[in-house]
Design an enzyme around this catalytic site. Structure first.
Site, PDB file in Angstrom:
ATOM      1  N   PHE A 147       0.856  -1.181   0.000  1.00 27.42           N
ATOM      2  CA  PHE A 147       0.000   0.000   0.000  1.00 27.42           C
ATOM      3  C   PHE A 147       0.901   1.244   0.000  1.00 27.42           C
ATOM      4  CE2 PHE A 147      -3.040   2.996   1.960  1.00 27.42           C
ATOM      5  CZ  PHE A 147      -4.158   2.720   1.188  1.00 27.42           C
ATOM      6  N   TYR A 175     -11.552  -0.518   9.859  1.00 23.56           N
ATOM      7  CA  TYR A 175     -12.731  -0.067   9.110  1.00 23.56           C
ATOM      8  C   TYR A 175     -13.012  -0.899   7.866  1.00 23.56           C
ATOM      9  CZ  TYR A 175      -8.931   2.623   6.879  1.00 23.56           C
ATOM     10  OH  TYR A 175      -7.754   3.003   6.297  1.00 23.56           O
ATOM     11  N   LYS A 176     -12.144  -1.889   7.582  1.00 23.00           N
ATOM     12  CA  LYS A 176     -12.374  -2.764   6.432  1.00 23.00           C
ATOM     13  C   LYS A 176     -13.179  -3.986   6.904  1.00 23.00           C
ATOM     14  CE  LYS A 176      -8.478  -0.728   4.077  1.00 23.00           C
ATOM     15  NZ  LYS A 176      -7.029  -0.691   3.906  1.00 23.00           N
ATOM     16  N   ARG A 215     -11.894  -4.024  -8.289  1.00 24.97           N
ATOM     17  CA  ARG A 215     -11.766  -4.903  -7.128  1.00 24.97           C
ATOM     18  C   ARG A 215     -13.133  -5.291  -6.610  1.00 24.97           C
ATOM     19  NH1 ARG A 215      -8.086  -2.614  -2.291  1.00 24.97           N
ATOM     20  NH2 ARG A 215     -10.043  -1.519  -2.008  1.00 24.97           N
ATOM     21  N   ASP A 235       1.547  -5.610   7.874  1.00 24.13           N
ATOM     22  CA  ASP A 235       0.336  -4.790   7.779  1.00 24.13           C
ATOM     23  C   ASP A 235      -0.815  -5.738   7.447  1.00 24.13           C
ATOM     24  OD1 ASP A 235      -1.770  -3.143   7.119  1.00 24.13           O
ATOM     25  OD2 ASP A 235      -0.493  -1.612   6.218  1.00 24.13           O
TER      26      ASP A 235
HETATM   27  C1  LIG Z   1      -6.280   0.498   4.058  1.00 26.74           C
HETATM   28  C2  LIG Z   1      -4.833   0.333   4.246  1.00 26.74           C
HETATM   29  C3  LIG Z   1      -4.078   1.311   4.910  1.00 26.74           C
HETATM   30  C4  LIG Z   1      -4.726   2.577   5.380  1.00 26.74           C
HETATM   31  O1  LIG Z   1      -3.997   3.276   6.324  1.00 26.74           O
HETATM   32  P1  LIG Z   1      -4.717   4.459   7.116  1.00 26.74           P
HETATM   33  O2  LIG Z   1      -3.670   5.028   7.960  1.00 26.74           O
HETATM   34  O3  LIG Z   1      -5.867   3.873   7.844  1.00 26.74           O
HETATM   35  O4  LIG Z   1      -5.230   5.426   6.099  1.00 26.74           O
HETATM   36  C5  LIG Z   1      -2.731   1.073   5.100  1.00 26.74           C
HETATM   37  N1  LIG Z   1      -2.145  -0.062   4.641  1.00 26.74           N
HETATM   38  C6  LIG Z   1      -2.854  -1.013   3.998  1.00 26.74           C
HETATM   39  C7  LIG Z   1      -2.180  -2.256   3.528  1.00 26.74           C
HETATM   40  C8  LIG Z   1      -4.210  -0.840   3.764  1.00 26.74           C
HETATM   41  O5  LIG Z   1      -4.911  -1.771   3.112  1.00 26.74           O
END
Ligand SMILES: *Cc1c(COP(=O)(O)O)cnc(C)c1O
Length: 417
Positions: free
Chosen positions: A124, A227-228, A377, A202
């Site tokens: 990400f 939140y996912k 997706r 992560d």
């Molecule tokens: C959704 C996601 C994030 C989001 O990070 P935030 O700090 O909550 O914006 C980070 N890393 C991965 C792999 C994600 O899927």
């Protein structure tokens, strides 16, 4: 049997089917396949937040802190049950990016004399940014971004061969946000340790979708969002995990009073709390933090094994239909085909993916998401997604492709996707 018949049968015999009723579903005709971006709202969260705001805050006022103060660790313990961490190893706090910052700095400080953070180019973006920013801040640190584009077959080998005696930290996403590729967490962690490096995972795209056992994998650090797949609500705080055995030798770079040993002494010398608590920074956002609990409870109630079984069956079912009905229209499945290498979303590529996503949303009431440049997706959340919804989504997509109606949408994309 047609796909519809198969779906009907699978829905009828689905042991998790009843969980769908525990979500607030405004429009049953809308097919929501973006729960890996923002999970649905549990019904219970509405009641809980009414209680937290009206009673705990409204009537309890500052006295509410009696119940709020340990929320980061109380919720952390529940999240721990989903990721295989003990109650003294997990906290809910801050955002994923901020937790990544804290743990990355902590890892580098714990490996002085080593100058490399290893990650990959399917990570990400925020993760790569934070690693790079930390490297710049700490100095004399290189971020090596391994290119893993293309085939999934030897991704693990390509990472492992780049872990060396100069590597301080191997920092990867367990499930890739674009393709859904799932790392063998235990194997990469072991290889990191063999080279004397620390590992940071992560879990944002795997927590609540895939069974995870951080302790048995020996992982040092982990972070992830709520939140996912955890359905914690927009911008809900994230979590962090630090393996118990290393906790007292690692330090947060943010010396906040919530991580201080005696915050209510208000003295000006910072002494970190013993254990995981030192990774707290400041006052937690109680309203959004409270909203995390109902979704986590539902996952614990359903059990990650049952969730994974359904997720694998649903992603495989969707991939079969994509091969059978969509391939003729230039749609290609880019997620791994072996079940064990795949998280809970299916990614399809098409040169006009952005326009197709618009057509799905505006004329078919299907909510996918788009990832640049050409990825559509489709996220599956087993607690609420039905097999019939997947058939419907494919049929609606097929109509868009057959009629070319997606060509009516502009090629330029707007900012939030
Ligand atoms: C959704 C996601 C994030 C989001 O990070 P935030 O700090 O909550 O914006 C980070 N890393 C991965 C792999 C994600 O899927």
């Amino acid at each position: 049997m047609s796909s519809r018949d198969v779906a009907q049968l699978l829905d009828l015999t689905d042991p998790l089917a009843h969980f769908r009723d525990q979500f607030s579903i405004g429009n049953p005709d809308q097919i929501y396949l973006d729960g890996n971006s923002l999970g649905r709202l549990p019904q219970k969260t509405i009641e809980l937040l009414t209680e937290v705001v009206g009673e705990q805050w409204g009537n309890g006022l500052v006295g509410g802190w009696k119940g709020w103060y340990d929320l980061p660790s109380r919720l952390g313990a529940k999240v721990g049950q989903i990721i295989g961490g003990d109650s003294d190893e997990v906290l809910v706090c801050d955002s994923t990016s901020v937790n990544l910052f804290k743990l990355t700095v902590a890892a580098l400080q714990a490996r002085p004399g080593r100058h490399k953070i290893l990650t990959d180019d399917a990570n990400f973006p925020s993760d790569v940014y934070v690693s790079t920013g930390v490297a710049k801040l700490v100095g004399e640190i290189e971020v090596e971004v391994v290119s893993i584009s293309g085939e999934f077959a030897d991704v693990a080998e390509r990472i492992i061969e780049r872990i060396d005696a100069n590597t301080a930290l191997v920092s990867l996403s367990h499930a890739h946000f674009k393709s859904g590729y799932l790392y063998d967490l235990e194997r990469i962690t072991r290889a990191s340790h063999d080279a004397g490096a620390l590992s940071l995972w992560d879990l944002s795209h795997s927590v609540g979708a895939v069974p995870i056992d951080l302790r048995s994998a020996g992982a040092d650090f982990a972070i992830g969002c709520t939140y996912k797949y955890l359905n914690g609500g927009p911008g809900a705080p994230a979590f962090l995990y630090v393996r118990r055995e290393i906790q007292d030798g690692v330090f947060s770079p943010i010396w906040g009073w919530f991580g201080q040993r005696d915050p209510f002494e208000f003295n000006l010398t910072y002494t970190p709390q013993a254990g995981i608590g030192r990774f707290l920074a400041g006052t937690p956002p109680i309203l959004s933090m409270s909203a995390i609990e109902p979704g986590v409870d539902m996952l614990l109630d359903a059990g990650m094994k049952a969730i994974r079984t359904k997720s694998v069956a649903q992603t495989a079912f969707l991939i079969d239909m994509a091969d059978q009905f969509l391939a003729n229209f230039g749609i290609r499945v880019i997620s791994p085909r072996s079940d064990w290498q795949r998280g809970s979303h299916v990614s399809l590529s098409h040169p006009s993916a952005w326009q197709i996503a618009q057509a799905l949303i505006h004329e078919a009431n299907v909510i996918p998401d788009f990832r640049a440049p050409d990825v559509l997706r489709l996220g599956i959340t087993p607690l609420s997604t039905t097999y019939m919804e997947l058939v419907e989504a494919v049929e609606r997509l097929l109509r868009i492709l057959e009629s070319n109606s997606f060509l009516n949408y502009p090629e330029a994309k707007s900012t939030v996707t």
